[in-house]
Design an enzyme around this catalytic site. Structure first.
Site, PDB file in Angstrom:
ATOM      1  N   ALA A   1     -89.757  23.727 -81.867  1.00  0.00           N
ATOM      2  CA  ALA A   1     -89.960  24.515 -83.087  1.00  0.00           C
ATOM      3  C   ALA A   1     -89.811  26.009 -82.836  1.00  0.00           C
ATOM      4  O   ALA A   1     -89.876  26.810 -83.756  1.00  0.00           O
ATOM      5  CB  ALA A   1     -91.342  24.231 -83.658  1.00  0.00           C
ATOM      6  N   GLY A   2     -89.638  26.395 -81.560  1.00  0.00           N
ATOM      7  CA  GLY A   2     -89.551  27.816 -81.254  1.00  0.00           C
ATOM      8  C   GLY A   2     -90.919  28.418 -80.995  1.00  0.00           C
ATOM      9  O   GLY A   2     -91.114  29.628 -81.133  1.00  0.00           O
ATOM     10  N   LEU A   3     -91.904  27.577 -80.641  1.00  0.00           N
ATOM     11  CA  LEU A   3     -93.238  28.100 -80.333  1.00  0.00           C
ATOM     12  C   LEU A   3     -93.523  27.987 -78.835  1.00  0.00           C
ATOM     13  O   LEU A   3     -94.670  28.024 -78.397  1.00  0.00           O
ATOM     14  CB  LEU A   3     -94.297  27.363 -81.166  1.00  0.00           C
ATOM     15  CG  LEU A   3     -94.111  27.509 -82.683  1.00  0.00           C
ATOM     16  CD1 LEU A   3     -95.152  26.696 -83.444  1.00  0.00           C
ATOM     17  CD2 LEU A   3     -94.191  28.977 -83.114  1.00  0.00           C
TER      18      LEU A   3
ATOM     19  N   ASP B   1     -91.546  34.461 -73.225  1.00  0.00           N
ATOM     20  CA  ASP B   1     -92.368  33.275 -73.510  1.00  0.00           C
ATOM     21  C   ASP B   1     -93.316  32.980 -72.353  1.00  0.00           C
ATOM     22  O   ASP B   1     -94.497  32.670 -72.552  1.00  0.00           O
ATOM     23  CB  ASP B   1     -91.472  32.054 -73.784  1.00  0.00           C
ATOM     24  CG  ASP B   1     -90.420  32.344 -74.838  1.00  0.00           C
ATOM     25  OD1 ASP B   1     -90.579  33.326 -75.585  1.00  0.00           O
ATOM     26  OD2 ASP B   1     -89.425  31.595 -74.902  1.00  0.00           O
TER      27      ASP B   1
ATOM     28  N   GLU C   1     -87.435  41.054 -81.108  1.00  0.00           N
ATOM     29  CA  GLU C   1     -86.691  39.807 -80.963  1.00  0.00           C
ATOM     30  C   GLU C   1     -85.355  40.044 -80.269  1.00  0.00           C
ATOM     31  O   GLU C   1     -84.595  40.943 -80.662  1.00  0.00           O
ATOM     32  CB  GLU C   1     -86.477  39.197 -82.350  1.00  0.00           C
ATOM     33  CG  GLU C   1     -86.559  37.700 -82.360  1.00  0.00           C
ATOM     34  CD  GLU C   1     -87.947  37.195 -81.966  1.00  0.00           C
ATOM     35  OE1 GLU C   1     -88.133  36.850 -80.783  1.00  0.00           O
ATOM     36  OE2 GLU C   1     -88.833  37.154 -82.826  1.00  0.00           O
TER      37      GLU C   1
ATOM     38  N   GLU D   1     -87.131  27.513 -65.469  1.00  0.00           N
ATOM     39  CA  GLU D   1     -86.360  27.255 -66.693  1.00  0.00           C
ATOM     40  C   GLU D   1     -84.875  27.608 -66.503  1.00  0.00           C
ATOM     41  O   GLU D   1     -83.996  26.856 -66.899  1.00  0.00           O
ATOM     42  CB  GLU D   1     -86.969  28.089 -67.824  1.00  0.00           C
ATOM     43  CG  GLU D   1     -86.309  27.887 -69.151  1.00  0.00           C
ATOM     44  CD  GLU D   1     -87.198  27.174 -70.164  1.00  0.00           C
ATOM     45  OE1 GLU D   1     -88.418  27.116 -69.964  1.00  0.00           O
ATOM     46  OE2 GLU D   1     -86.642  26.681 -71.150  1.00  0.00           O
TER      47      GLU D   1
ATOM     48  N   SER E   1     -92.084  24.687 -73.966  1.00  0.00           N
ATOM     49  CA  SER E   1     -91.633  24.584 -72.560  1.00  0.00           C
ATOM     50  C   SER E   1     -92.307  25.619 -71.683  1.00  0.00           C
ATOM     51  O   SER E   1     -92.726  25.308 -70.564  1.00  0.00           O
ATOM     52  CB  SER E   1     -90.127  24.756 -72.387  1.00  0.00           C
ATOM     53  OG  SER E   1     -89.422  24.501 -73.513  1.00  0.00           O
TER      54      SER E   1
ATOM     55  N   SER F   1     -98.270  12.023 -69.191  1.00  0.00           N
ATOM     56  CA  SER F   1     -98.372  12.752 -70.458  1.00  0.00           C
ATOM     57  C   SER F   1     -98.791  11.779 -71.550  1.00  0.00           C
ATOM     58  O   SER F   1     -98.286  10.658 -71.603  1.00  0.00           O
ATOM     59  CB  SER F   1     -97.006  13.359 -70.796  1.00  0.00           C
ATOM     60  OG  SER F   1     -96.967  13.692 -72.159  1.00  0.00           O
TER      61      SER F   1
ATOM     62  N   ASP G   1     -86.055  41.058 -75.006  1.00  0.00           N
ATOM     63  CA  ASP G   1     -86.578  40.849 -73.643  1.00  0.00           C
ATOM     64  C   ASP G   1     -85.479  40.876 -72.584  1.00  0.00           C
ATOM     65  O   ASP G   1     -85.630  41.496 -71.540  1.00  0.00           O
ATOM     66  CB  ASP G   1     -87.477  39.590 -73.531  1.00  0.00           C
ATOM     67  CG  ASP G   1     -86.805  38.259 -73.824  1.00  0.00           C
ATOM     68  OD1 ASP G   1     -85.652  38.251 -74.311  1.00  0.00           O
ATOM     69  OD2 ASP G   1     -87.441  37.213 -73.555  1.00  0.00           O
TER      70      ASP G   1
HETATM   71  C1  GLA Z   1     -86.289  32.670 -76.883  1.00  0.00           C
HETATM   72  C2  GLA Z   1     -86.246  33.063 -75.414  1.00  0.00           C
HETATM   73  C3  GLA Z   1     -86.952  34.391 -75.201  1.00  0.00           C
HETATM   74  C4  GLA Z   1     -86.416  35.463 -76.165  1.00  0.00           C
HETATM   75  C5  GLA Z   1     -86.400  34.936 -77.600  1.00  0.00           C
HETATM   76  C6  GLA Z   1     -85.752  35.887 -78.560  1.00  0.00           C
HETATM   77  O1  GLA Z   1     -87.611  32.413 -77.267  1.00  0.00           O
HETATM   78  O2  GLA Z   1     -86.854  32.069 -74.620  1.00  0.00           O
HETATM   79  O3  GLA Z   1     -86.829  34.792 -73.861  1.00  0.00           O
HETATM   80  O4  GLA Z   1     -85.164  35.902 -75.754  1.00  0.00           O
HETATM   81  O5  GLA Z   1     -85.724  33.695 -77.676  1.00  0.00           O
HETATM   82  O6  GLA Z   1     -86.538  37.033 -78.714  1.00  0.00           O
END
Ligand code: GLA
Length: 386
Positions: free
Chosen positions: A122-124, A171, A34, A159, A127, A68, A37
């Site tokens: 949600a962090g999944l 991502d 985490e 992005e 996008s 959409s 990257d």
């Molecule tokens: C987000 C960013 C990723 C990465 C994570 C943390 O998801 O889009 O590029 O930096 O946070 O690991």
């Protein structure tokens, strides 16, 4: 009805004929690695069985028209004349067209209908999934080769430069290059990746705290800056180049806050490589322990966890018969945690964590038992019948 059927049916209703193609791109959950990257380090995410689908056919007039089923206002513009607006999701469509054209690709127009089941914010990585689904749509109608790393980089460019969010490459890479049944170890410096199977009889469970905080937030950029400062202190291009011994020998010279940030990145890189080894050796206990250490490091040294994330991880860790390990996942400050559990206990685990978290916070979490899915692909091609 599946998403594939929904987009196909809606396409037929709107355009009066069957679509030539259906493409999809998945969201992701990061197992470990985490904030590594953007430090040129290692990550170990998997593509999940939630995705964005687009039913589409090429057009001869150089236009894009995309409706959409989840979001307002269609994308409707000419490939030879478009500019930035503030039309939310439509900017991802334009931004991808822009990034592909900047890379020299000659694009064909298309019309389509999209729908997805990745919760937004949600962090999944909804996008990244949208970017890669659009890239896959363009690649399919324009006859471009699908080079996952190249497409991921163009998604990131969209992005960073068009939408204006300063994310790393993880991502987009996993949405572009995921492999069914596997997680992917990605070297974020070279973009080389290798598939890693989940240990047998385990399941990955996503624990969504139902709390949100946007990535555009200054905290993400502040962490990036602190990592760059630390790399400069060690005289290397990125923290990927500092090992634990070098860190221990020299870290005294860093101010305490930057030292903690660097310690997280350097130890997390090692944990990610150790996690891959644990998976290859079918050692879920070791993998779980690495999850727990990652969470502690993100909470105490990188300081990107939150009260709710800590609470849901705590609830997960109380289910001792089911759980091997749990940690916050993604950028942090809200969103999801991820747990590795015994697969036959996964449902009971989900119910118990839900009740525990709700009792502690009053919030209703969303819990997904998920399976590693394929990266962006073409799921239907009616070319031969056209
Ligand atoms: C987000 C960013 C990723 C990465 C994570 C943390 O998801 O889009 O590029 O930096 O946070 O690991």
């Amino acid at each position: 009805m599946s998403l594939q059927e929904r987009v196909t049916q809606e396409y037929v209703k709107r355009f009066g004929e069957r679509p030539l193609f259906v493409v999809r791109a998945p969201g992701r959950v990061n197992l470990i690695g985490e904030h590594t990257d953007y430090n040129d380090g290692f990550v170990l995410p998997m593509a999940i069985d939630r995705a964005i689908y687009i039913a589409l056919s090429p057009r001869s007039d150089n236009r894009i028209e995309l409706h959409s089923l989840d979001l307002e206002n269609p994308a409707d513009f000419s490939l030879s004349d478009f500019e930035k607006g503030n039309e939310s999701w439509v900017e991802y469509v334009k931004g991808m067209a822009w990034a592909l054209q900047e890379a020299g690709f000659d694009l064909t127009g298309w019309q389509g209908v999209s729908a997805g089941d990745i919760p937004v914010g949600a962090g999944l990585s909804s996008s990244a999934a949208l970017e890669l689904a659009i890239a896959r749509a363009f690649a399919t109608v324009s006859g471009l080769d699908w080079d996952p790393a190249q497409m991921a980089l163009l998604g990131q460019k969209c992005e960073n430069e068009w939408v204006g969010v300063n994310c790393g490459i993880m991502d987009q890479m996993i949405s572009a290059a995921g492999k069914e049944g596997h997680a992917l170890l990605i070297d974020c410096r070279t973009l080389e990746s290798c598939t890693v199977p989940l240990p047998s009889e385990t399941a990955v469970v996503i624990l969504d705290t139902a709390t949100r905080r946007g990535l555009v937030d200054s905290a993400y950029n502040e962490r990036r800056q602190q990592c760059e400062d630390a790399a400069a202190f060690f005289g290397v291009p990125a923290l990927r180049d500092v090992d634990i011994d070098t860190f221990n020998a020299k870290a005294e010279g860093l101010d305490p806050l930057t030292r903690k940030r660097a310690k997280h990145i350097i130890t997390e890189n090692q944990r990610t490589l150790d996690a891959m080894a644990a998976m290859l050796q079918e050692e879920p206990r070791i993998l779980g322990k690495l999850f727990n250490e990652s969470h502690t490091s993100l909470r105490d040294d990188f300081e990107v966890s939150s009260k709710e994330l800590n609470q849901i991880v705590d609830c997960a860790m109380r289910r001792k018969t089911a759980v091997f390990g749990a940690r916050m996942t993604g950028a942090g400050f809200g969103g999801c945690a991820v747990a590795l559990v015994r697969d036959y206990h996964a449902k009971a685990f989900a119910n118990a964590v839900s009740a525990c978290y709700q009792a502690a916070t009053g919030l209703q979490p969303n819990i997904y038992i998920c399976y590693p899915s394929e990266g962006a692909n073409v799921v239907v091609s009616n070319l031969e019948n056209a």
